[in-house]
Scaffold this active site. Structure first.
Site, short mmCIF file in Angstrom:
data_model
loop_
_atom_site.label_atom_id
_atom_site.label_comp_id
_atom_site.label_asym_id
_atom_site.label_seq_id
_atom_site.Cartn_x
_atom_site.Cartn_y
_atom_site.Cartn_z
CG LEU A 37 -3.38 -7.38 -1.96
CD1 LEU A 37 -3.81 -6.65 -3.23
CD2 LEU A 37 -2.75 -8.71 -2.31
CG ASP A 38 3.01 -8.37 1.38
OD1 ASP A 38 2.54 -8.17 2.51
OD2 ASP A 38 3.52 -9.46 1.03
N PRO A 39 2.72 -4.08 0.06
CG PRO A 39 3.70 -2.38 1.37
CD PRO A 39 3.34 -3.85 1.40
#
EC number: 5.4.99.25
Length: 300
Positions: A37-39
Site C-alpha cells: 500500500l502506498d504511504p
C-alpha cells in the site's frame, strides 16, 4: 504463536515496509506482507509471519477492494495528492458522465502503471528514476477490474468516491488518472483505503496499537489467523502423521494411498494443500498423475 496471518489497518503516512519492520521487532520472527500500500493509503494490509511467509503469493493473487476519492480538475505527476500539478482543467464531470465512463474500466483492460510506482526499470524502481527527473516509460499491462461502483459525487469539493474491486496488479492511481483523461477534466487520488484482500476485510482488522497491546498482554492469538486462511483456492487433503513425515523430508507421495479424507482425485488442478488431521499444515504440493510433490514444506 510463531506462525500465521495478521490483518493490519495500515495508518496514513506509513509505508508497508515500515509496518513490516515494526512487526519484526514486535514478534521477533520472519515477517512479510501481501500487497504493498502506498504511504498515503490506509486499510487492509495482510501480514504473514513465521512459516506463513511461504504463502504470501496466495493472498497477493486474491481479489482486492478499494474505496477511493478522486479529485477532479488537476493531473499530478504522482497521480495522487502528493505530486506536482502538471495539467489543469476547468471542466467538471457530471454523475451521469462518470457512470458512463466507468463502464470502459470493467473487465480486462490495458493499464499503464504510474511512473511513481515500485516497478523496476533497468534495475531501479520507477519512482526513484522519476524523483531524479528522468523520463520513465512503462509498458501497458493487462489487468482485471471486476467491479467499479460510484458511491457519491460532491460538486462542492469537485470529488467523486468510488469502490473498486479488482485482481492483482491494478494501480488505483492509474485508474484515477485515466478516468480523468477520459472525462476530459483530469483527476488524481485524494484519498485511498483498501477494504479487502481475499479473506481479510475491515470486519477483522486490527491497528498496530491494538496489536502492541495484545502482544504485551500475551494475547497475540486473538488477532492471528491460521496459515491455511489463504489456502482456500487449493484442494485440501488430510494425511496421517507418518505420511506427513515423508512429505516433510521432501519425498513424493501417491495421494490415492495417503489421503485420509477421500479427496485424492484432484481434477483440473496442478497444486494441493496437505495438512494433518486437526489442521496442522504440512505442505503445498504440485500434483502430477495423482502424485504430490512438495514445493513448500511447513516446519510447524
Amino acid at each position: 504463536m510463531k506462525h500465521g496471518w495478521l490483518n493490519i489497518d495500515k495508518p496514513y503516512g506509513v509505508s508497508s515496509g515500515s509496518v513490516v519492520g515494526k512487526l519484526k521487532k514486535m514478534l521477533q520472527c520472519k515477517v512479510g506482507h501481501a500487497g504493498t500500500l502506498d504511504p498515503l493509503a490506509t486499510g487492509v494490509l495482510p501480514i504473514a509471519f513465521g512459516e506463513a511467509t511461504k504463502t504470501t503469493n496466495y493472498a497477493t493473487d486474491t481479489l482486492k477492494s478499494y474505496e477511493v476519492t478522486i479529485q477532479w480538475g488537476e493531473q499530478r505527476d504522482t497521480d495522487d495528492k502528493e505530486g506536482k500539478i502538471i495539467r489543469t482543467s476547468t471542466l467538471r464531470p457530471t454523475e451521469h458522465s462518470i457512470k458512463e465512463a466507468l463502464q470502459q474500466y470493467v473487465g480486462v483492460i490495458q493499464q499503464i502503471p504510474s511512473t511513481f510506482s515500485a516497478i523496476k526499470v533497468g534495475g531501479m524502481r520507477a519512482y526513484s528514476l522519476s524523483r531524479m527527473g528522468k523520463e520513465v516509460a512503462l509498458a501497458p499491462r493487462s489487468v482485471c477490474i471486476t467491479e467499479i461502483e460510484l458511491l457519491s459525487v460532491d460538486s462542492g469539493s469537485n470529488t467523486a468516491d468510488l469502490r473498486i474491486t479488482c485482481g492483482k496488479g491494478v494501480y488505483v492511481r492509474a485508474v484515477a488518472r485515466d478516468l480523468g483523461i477520459t472525462l476530459g477534466c483530469y483527476g488524481y487520488v485524494a484519498r485511498l483505503r483498501r477494504t479487502m484482500v481475499g479473506p481479510f476485510t475491515e470486519a477483522n482488522i486490527v491497528t498496530l496499537q491494538e496489536l502492541e497491546t495484545l502482544v504485551g498482554e500475551n494475547k497475540l492469538e486473538e488477532a492471528v489467523f491460521p496459515l491455511s486462511i489463504v489456502m482456500s483456492g487449493l484442494p485440501h487433503i488430510e494425511i496421517d502423521v507418518e505420511t506427513a513425515k515423508v512429505v516433510k523430508n521432501g519425498r513424493n507421495i501417491r495421494l490415492v494411498d495417503a489421503a485420509l479424507n477421500g479427496l485424492y482425485i484432484v481434477e483440473n488442478c496442478d497444486m494441493c494443500y496437505l495438512s494433518q488431521a486437526g489442521g496442522v499444515p504440512v505442505a503445498i504440493c504440485e500434483v502430477v498423475d495423482g502424485t504430490a510433490k512438495p514445493v513448500r514444506v511447513f516446519n510447524v
